[in-house]
Motif scaffolding. Sequence first.
Motif, mmCIF file in Angstrom:
data_model
loop_
_atom_site.group_PDB
_atom_site.id
_atom_site.type_symbol
_atom_site.label_atom_id
_atom_site.label_comp_id
_atom_site.label_asym_id
_atom_site.label_seq_id
_atom_site.Cartn_x
_atom_site.Cartn_y
_atom_site.Cartn_z
ATOM 1 N N ARG A 18 0.843 -1.200 0.000
ATOM 2 C CA ARG A 18 0.000 0.000 0.000
ATOM 3 C C ARG A 18 0.877 1.249 0.000
ATOM 4 N NH1 ARG A 18 -5.355 -0.784 1.235
ATOM 5 N NH2 ARG A 18 -5.862 -3.001 1.387
ATOM 6 N N VAL A 19 0.588 2.148 -0.899
ATOM 7 C CA VAL A 19 1.356 3.393 -1.038
ATOM 8 C C VAL A 19 0.429 4.570 -0.733
ATOM 9 C CG1 VAL A 19 2.809 4.768 -2.555
ATOM 10 C CG2 VAL A 19 2.662 2.293 -2.902
ATOM 11 N N PRO A 20 0.608 5.252 0.396
ATOM 12 C CA PRO A 20 -0.248 6.407 0.701
ATOM 13 C C PRO A 20 0.020 7.570 -0.257
ATOM 14 C CG PRO A 20 0.908 5.611 2.661
ATOM 15 C CD PRO A 20 1.553 4.963 1.475
ATOM 16 N N LYS A 33 1.090 22.378 -11.582
ATOM 17 C CA LYS A 33 0.772 21.205 -10.761
ATOM 18 C C LYS A 33 2.077 20.578 -10.275
ATOM 19 C CE LYS A 33 -3.548 20.097 -13.165
ATOM 20 N NZ LYS A 33 -3.602 21.369 -13.914
ATOM 21 N N VAL A 34 2.040 20.029 -9.075
ATOM 22 C CA VAL A 34 3.262 19.531 -8.430
ATOM 23 C C VAL A 34 3.109 18.071 -8.043
ATOM 24 C CG1 VAL A 34 4.821 19.837 -6.468
ATOM 25 C CG2 VAL A 34 3.724 21.822 -7.506
ATOM 26 N N TYR A 35 4.182 17.320 -8.218
ATOM 27 C CA TYR A 35 4.244 15.943 -7.696
ATOM 28 C C TYR A 35 5.554 15.799 -6.932
ATOM 29 C CZ TYR A 35 4.798 10.906 -7.476
ATOM 30 O OH TYR A 35 4.973 9.628 -7.022
ATOM 31 N N MET A 36 5.442 15.311 -5.694
ATOM 32 C CA MET A 36 6.644 15.076 -4.881
ATOM 33 C C MET A 36 6.588 13.669 -4.297
ATOM 34 S SD MET A 36 7.070 18.651 -2.760
ATOM 35 C CE MET A 36 5.380 18.830 -2.204
ATOM 36 N N GLN A 37 7.712 12.988 -4.320
ATOM 37 C CA GLN A 37 7.788 11.680 -3.666
ATOM 38 C C GLN A 37 9.134 11.553 -2.965
ATOM 39 O OE1 GLN A 37 7.518 8.768 -6.873
ATOM 40 N NE2 GLN A 37 9.734 8.701 -7.100
ATOM 41 N N ALA A 38 9.168 10.697 -1.951
ATOM 42 C CA ALA A 38 10.412 10.446 -1.226
ATOM 43 C C ALA A 38 10.586 8.952 -1.009
ATOM 44 C CB ALA A 38 10.394 11.164 0.118
ATOM 45 N N ALA A 39 11.840 8.573 -0.776
ATOM 46 C CA ALA A 39 12.206 7.195 -0.421
ATOM 47 C C ALA A 39 11.856 6.180 -1.509
ATOM 48 C CB ALA A 39 11.601 6.781 0.918
ATOM 49 N N VAL A 73 1.476 14.368 -3.088
ATOM 50 C CA VAL A 73 2.633 14.009 -2.259
ATOM 51 C C VAL A 73 2.590 12.518 -1.959
ATOM 52 C CG1 VAL A 73 3.888 14.476 -0.120
ATOM 53 C CG2 VAL A 73 2.520 16.295 -1.175
ATOM 54 N N VAL A 74 3.699 11.841 -2.235
ATOM 55 C CA VAL A 74 3.846 10.428 -1.856
ATOM 56 C C VAL A 74 5.035 10.376 -0.892
ATOM 57 C CG1 VAL A 74 4.210 8.071 -2.681
ATOM 58 C CG2 VAL A 74 2.970 9.720 -4.105
ATOM 59 N N PRO A 75 4.752 10.406 0.417
ATOM 60 C CA PRO A 75 5.854 10.570 1.383
ATOM 61 C C PRO A 75 6.781 9.362 1.487
ATOM 62 C CG PRO A 75 3.717 11.136 2.353
ATOM 63 C CD PRO A 75 3.440 10.454 1.060
ATOM 64 N N LYS A 76 6.249 8.162 1.241
ATOM 65 C CA LYS A 76 7.115 6.962 1.234
ATOM 66 C C LYS A 76 6.695 6.132 0.030
ATOM 67 C CE LYS A 76 9.130 4.846 4.404
ATOM 68 N NZ LYS A 76 9.495 3.894 5.478
ATOM 69 N N ALA A 77 7.516 6.226 -1.003
ATOM 70 C CA ALA A 77 7.080 5.738 -2.310
ATOM 71 C C ALA A 77 7.311 4.244 -2.528
ATOM 72 C CB ALA A 77 7.802 6.522 -3.411
ATOM 73 N N ASN A 78 8.040 3.598 -1.621
ATOM 74 C CA ASN A 78 8.488 2.247 -1.971
ATOM 75 C C ASN A 78 8.336 1.246 -0.818
ATOM 76 O OD1 ASN A 78 9.764 -0.026 -2.916
ATOM 77 N ND2 ASN A 78 11.720 0.986 -3.363
ATOM 78 N N PRO A 79 7.121 0.763 -0.589
ATOM 79 C CA PRO A 79 6.929 -0.210 0.494
ATOM 80 C C PRO A 79 7.607 -1.555 0.204
ATOM 81 C CG PRO A 79 4.920 0.011 -0.795
ATOM 82 C CD PRO A 79 5.860 1.063 -1.300
#
Length: 354
Positions: A18-20, A33-39, A73-79
């Motif tokens: 699951r990816v929040p 428009k903005v897209y941000m992701q981390a990890a 925003v995808v704060p943790k992109a890689n479960p």
Amino acid sequence: MRKSEIVIVGDTPGVEWRVPVLRFVGKDPHAPKVYMQAALHASELPGVVALHYAVPMLEEAERRGEILGDITVVPKANPIGAAQYLYDELQGRFEQGSRVNFNRDFPLVPLEECAGLIDNPSSRLATENLKRNLLSMAVQADLVLDLHCDDESVIYSYLHELYWPSSMDLAESFGLGAVLLSDGSSAAFEDAVTYAWQHGALGNRKNWHDGRLSLTMEFRGLRDVFPEIAKRDAEGILSFLKRRGVVVGTPSRNEPFTGAATGLDYVQMVNSPVFGALLFEKDVGEWVKIGERLATVAPMPGDPSKDIVITAPCDGYIVTRVQHRFVRATDNLMKIASRELSHAARKPGGGLEV
Ligand SMILES: [Zn+2]
């Protein structure tokens, strides 16, 4: 702010990931428009904690009616990577099953075909579906920030050379120490986004980079996870979004760029000629002259006469340092941004280690 989840079905029965995803809806349909992701590299947390502080700031801006452009925003992109422990250490950089770098092998697809990226998920493995989901969100934005970190480093960014110097406001917002300019030829996330934009509809190709920016941000080193730094980076994110008209307000950070802006072919890789214990004599963020001492490698403990002194191959700015203090022959010790063409062979795919 709206929260949702992307569900990635695992490769074996009973497993799913699951990816929040957090979304802010802007008031102005013409605002960027903005897209941000981390990890995306799952063990790289400085970007995660920067977003941890940036999201409440965005929520506050939303309450005040100051969000103009859509923000995803995808704060943790890689479960998938975050679950890969081996011998008590998190292995978040490469997918264990395939040994493929999580930030490589993104599909290179023209913008018009991106809508089909996530069709037929059952025909692909979970990691491929994860990559396609992330990419399909990012290509819809105008500003894409993929937040990573290095081993030990200054804060710096990888950018396609066509985004520079028009993105000087990025450097001023984050206080960047260096900007490394690429030709966009790898299949890293930032380059796959750029590829989609670059190969958009024929009439738009010429000016595909106007108002757009896709980058990899290296938020210093793996261990630079502290509240004060993270809050400052969150202020950097808000400052950049304000400069680009995504959020209303005056940027709180404004730091003139005095660092190095260098093409990847001008990044000198300093490698060790021997195995040994590594003793650094220079830190990241220092400017050095050719021939200056950078480090000593001690291959024979107890016999300093065997020590190897590592010197600067060029004048330049130390962008990164390896975190380990044991090295083998050929291991990279430092990356130096210089004004001289590097003799280091770049890896297939065109990039340095991102
Ligand atoms: Zn990374």
